[in-house]
Design a protein around this motif. Structure first.
Motif, PDB file in Angstrom:
ATOM      1  N   UNK A   8       6.533  20.297  16.579  1.00 13.09           N
ATOM      2  CA  UNK A   8       6.349  18.963  17.163  1.00 13.09           C
ATOM      3  C   UNK A   8       5.060  18.919  17.977  1.00 13.09           C
ATOM      4  N   UNK A   9       4.796  19.990  18.723  1.00 11.11           N
ATOM      5  CA  UNK A   9       3.552  20.066  19.495  1.00 11.11           C
ATOM      6  C   UNK A   9       2.336  20.170  18.576  1.00 11.11           C
ATOM      7  N   UNK A  10       2.468  20.918  17.485  1.00 11.51           N
ATOM      8  CA  UNK A  10       1.366  21.025  16.513  1.00 11.51           C
ATOM      9  C   UNK A  10       1.107  19.669  15.870  1.00 11.51           C
ATOM     10  N   UNK A  11       2.166  18.946  15.548  1.00 11.69           N
ATOM     11  CA  UNK A  11       2.005  17.606  14.955  1.00 11.69           C
ATOM     12  C   UNK A  11       1.245  16.687  15.906  1.00 11.69           C
ATOM     13  N   UNK A  12       1.618  16.718  17.184  1.00  8.59           N
ATOM     14  CA  UNK A  12       0.949  15.888  18.186  1.00  8.59           C
ATOM     15  C   UNK A  12      -0.513  16.318  18.341  1.00  8.59           C
ATOM     16  N   UNK A  13      -0.775  17.615  18.361  1.00  3.89           N
ATOM     17  CA  UNK A  13      -2.137  18.135  18.477  1.00  3.89           C
ATOM     18  C   UNK A  13      -2.988  17.673  17.280  1.00  3.89           C
ATOM     19  N   UNK A  14      -2.449  17.789  16.075  1.00  3.65           N
ATOM     20  CA  UNK A  14      -3.187  17.370  14.874  1.00  3.65           C
ATOM     21  C   UNK A  14      -3.459  15.867  14.891  1.00  3.65           C
ATOM     22  N   UNK A  15      -2.508  15.098  15.383  1.00  5.32           N
ATOM     23  CA  UNK A  15      -2.698  13.651  15.485  1.00  5.32           C
ATOM     24  C   UNK A  15      -3.842  13.324  16.453  1.00  5.32           C
TER      25      UNK A  15
ATOM     26  N   UNK B 190      -6.333  15.268  17.363  1.00  7.24           N
ATOM     27  CA  UNK B 190      -7.616  15.776  16.854  1.00  7.24           C
ATOM     28  C   UNK B 190      -7.972  15.176  15.495  1.00  7.24           C
ATOM     29  N   UNK B 191      -7.073  14.372  14.938  1.00 10.45           N
ATOM     30  CA  UNK B 191      -7.231  13.802  13.597  1.00 10.45           C
ATOM     31  C   UNK B 191      -7.506  14.912  12.583  1.00 10.45           C
ATOM     32  N   UNK B 192      -6.728  15.980  12.705  1.00 12.89           N
ATOM     33  CA  UNK B 192      -6.868  17.153  11.842  1.00 12.89           C
ATOM     34  C   UNK B 192      -5.676  17.240  10.891  1.00 12.89           C
ATOM     35  N   UNK B 193      -5.845  17.900   9.749  1.00  8.16           N
ATOM     36  CA  UNK B 193      -4.710  18.070   8.827  1.00  8.16           C
ATOM     37  C   UNK B 193      -3.693  19.057   9.402  1.00  8.16           C
ATOM     38  N   UNK B 194      -2.454  18.904   8.981  1.00  8.54           N
ATOM     39  CA  UNK B 194      -1.407  19.835   9.413  1.00  8.54           C
ATOM     40  C   UNK B 194      -1.666  21.205   8.790  1.00  8.54           C
TER      41      UNK B 194
ATOM     42  N   UNK C 282      -1.284  29.309   6.907  1.00  8.95           N
ATOM     43  CA  UNK C 282      -2.726  29.276   6.646  1.00  8.95           C
ATOM     44  C   UNK C 282      -3.308  28.202   7.539  1.00  8.95           C
ATOM     45  N   UNK C 283      -4.086  28.643   8.495  1.00  9.88           N
ATOM     46  CA  UNK C 283      -4.663  27.696   9.439  1.00  9.88           C
ATOM     47  C   UNK C 283      -5.898  28.326  10.064  1.00  9.88           C
ATOM     48  N   UNK C 284      -6.992  27.567  10.105  1.00  7.88           N
ATOM     49  CA  UNK C 284      -8.233  28.066  10.700  1.00  7.88           C
ATOM     50  C   UNK C 284      -8.392  27.661  12.161  1.00  7.88           C
ATOM     51  N   UNK C 285      -7.575  26.740  12.617  1.00 11.81           N
ATOM     52  CA  UNK C 285      -7.679  26.241  13.987  1.00 11.81           C
ATOM     53  C   UNK C 285      -7.135  27.291  14.959  1.00 11.81           C
ATOM     54  N   UNK C 286      -7.995  27.794  15.828  1.00 15.96           N
ATOM     55  CA  UNK C 286      -7.598  28.860  16.760  1.00 15.96           C
ATOM     56  C   UNK C 286      -6.520  28.415  17.750  1.00 15.96           C
ATOM     57  N   UNK C 287      -6.553  27.151  18.145  1.00 21.02           N
ATOM     58  CA  UNK C 287      -5.549  26.657  19.080  1.00 21.02           C
ATOM     59  C   UNK C 287      -4.163  26.667  18.426  1.00 21.02           C
ATOM     60  N   UNK C 288      -4.066  26.220  17.197  1.00 20.41           N
ATOM     61  CA  UNK C 288      -2.784  26.231  16.482  1.00 20.41           C
ATOM     62  C   UNK C 288      -2.330  27.667  16.260  1.00 20.41           C
TER      63      UNK C 288
END
Length: 168
Positions: free
Chosen positions: A38-45, A47-51, A69-75
């Motif tokens: 849920x927090x990742x979904x909110x973060x992606x929203x 940042x307008x980033x893909x899940x 598989x994710x390149x975003x260091x925060x996620x």
């Protein structure tokens, strides 16, 4: 050559997809992982980033595993922190826990949930837990059932809280 990756998490119904992988434990690991996504979904929203692509969520050798598989260091750090926290908490209820060997299976359960599982399998047996993945530290091992990690400090016989309550 590119491969299509199916996502183990439906970000439109996070709770359902997590419970399909980990079972219904809203206070345990499933609740923690549901909160994470849920927090990742909110973060992606924001940042307008893909899940991220979540390949698999499971328990293996008593530890939570989330393959992604994710390149975003925060996620990545959010996932790593949740896994580290989960591996020190009960899979079922969220209490503090250590990995135990129960009937040949590694599991991370608090003394209360571990006793419930063991008693359902072997109602008359007192010595419930076996060898641990970590070296034995006698001060943290119940003298009666063998549970590792939680000792009632008010008990002079070195028993876990569940054994004290049962009068073992």
């Amino acid at each position: 050559m590119s491969y299509s990756v199916s996502n183990a998490v439906d970000f439109n119904d996070i709770k359902q997809s997590v419970e399909e992988s980990l079972g219904r434990t809203p206070n345990g690991w499933a609740g923690m992982v549901t909160t994470l996504f849920s927090e990742i979904k909110q973060y992606c929203y924001q940042k307008q980033a893909p899940y991220p692509a979540i390949l698999q969520i499971k328990e293996k050798l008593g530890e939570l595993r989330i393959y992604h598989r994710c390149d975003d260091r925060h996620i990545q750090s959010m996932i790593t922190a949740t896994i580290a926290r989960a591996n020190r908490t009960c899979e079922r209820c969220g209490n503090s826990a250590e990995t135990q060997l129960l009937d040949g299976w590694y599991t991370t359960l608090c003394c209360w949930c571990a006793h419930n599982v063991a008693n359902n399998r072997h109602p008359k047996r007192k010595r419930l837990f076996g060898v641990r993945k970590k070296p034995v530290r006698d001060r943290l091992t119940c003298a009666v059932c063998g549970y590792f990690g939680q000792i009632d400090r008010s008990d002079d016989r070195g028993r876990c809280p569940a054994c004290v309550k049962k009068g073992w």
